[in-house]
Scaffold this active site. Structure first.
Site: not given
Ligand code: NAP
Length: 246
Positions: A11, A13-14, A63, A89, A141, A154, A156, A158, A187
């Protein structure tokens, strides 16, 4: 600091992954920029690194797909001979309140954020075991530690990444491989870009350091954990969150 290391960043690309790729390349690493949908953006990151005198390659891989990860790792191992650094990532969100959350929204987030990291560790660790060295950094996170209303899937995923990190750290430590997680707070990236300004201001007011973070601030932490200087650190979760969760 990372001279001649080969670093694979999923990940990239950004957002945070992009900042990690750029910074690791600045420190001398040859970087593999993984992307899934944003080919043009991945090419832009590659171009930026090469124009600055660095070495960068791009590679498409979802992934969440076990087989694609196997092929990805096989190809980069054949091409570069070694993998010194893996940064898991790649991540997505599909927010919603628990009671109305679809099964698909739950599964998709778990598949990318948690299984994606498992797939990559599963294949990359074989190569690192042969080398008897390696650095694995997983993007968790703060909400994987604190929980967050509207982000059960999300959070769960992380929290799972943190458990995965600690288990992998224990399994791989005797072979010179360290595994750590970074837990960013808020972020400024596309992921948080949809938040309204008043919501961002509200979030910032609850952060002890008073602002949202930049992707580069996470990249500096990742580069340290990937370096030789971090050789005695494993199984840890490093918060880069302006003091949000302590
Ligand atoms: P972002 O700007 O939305 O970028 C996400 C990256 O993940 C993109 O490069 C995207 O690539 C890639 N990706 C998504 N699904 C993928 C898949 N199936 N296979 C391969 N790559 C995939 O996100 P970000 O804010 O930089 O977040 C990066 C990581 O930090 C994530 O794990 C996120 O959960 C974590 N994090 C972010 C924050 C924050 O506040 N931003 C806070 C805590 C943790 P394509 O566009 O090419 O598909």
């Amino acid at each position: 600091m990372l001279k001649d290391k080969t670093a694979v960043i999923t990940g990239a690309s950004r957002g945070i992954g992009r900042a990690i790729a750029v910074h690791m390349a600045e420190l001398g690493a040859q970087v593999v920029i993984n992307y899934n949908g944003s080919e043009e953006k991945a090419k832009e990151v590659q171009k930026e690194i090469i124009e600055a005198g660095g070495r960068a390659h791009i590679y498409k891989c979802n992934v969440a797909d076990f087989k694609e990860c196997e092929n990805f790792v096989k190809e980069i191992t054949a091409k570069f001979g070694r993998i010194d650094i893996l940064v898991n990532n790649a991540g997505i969100t599909k927010d919603g309140l628990l009671m109305s959350m679809s099964e698909e929204a739950f599964d998709q987030v778990l598949r990318v954020n948690l299984k994606g990291a498992f797939h990559m560790i599963r294949f990359v660790s074989r190569q690192m075991l042969k080398q008897k060295s390696g650095r694995i950094i997983n993007m968790a996170s703060v909400v994987g530690v604190s929980g967050n209303a509207g982000q059960a899937n999300y959070a769960a995923s992380k929290a799972g990444v943190i458990g995965l990190t600690k288990s992998a750290a224990k399994e791989l430590a005797s072979r010179g491989i360290t595994v750590n997680a970074i837990a960013p707070g808020y972020i400024s990236t596309d992921m948080t870009g949809q938040l309204k300004d008043e919501v961002k201001a509200q979030i910032a007011s609850a952060i002890p350091l008073g602002t949202l973070g930049d992707p580069e601030q996470v990249a500096y932490a990742a580069a340290f954990l990937a370096s030789d200087q971090a050789s005695y650190i494993t199984g840890q979760v490093l918060h880069v969150d302006g003091g949000m969760v302590m």
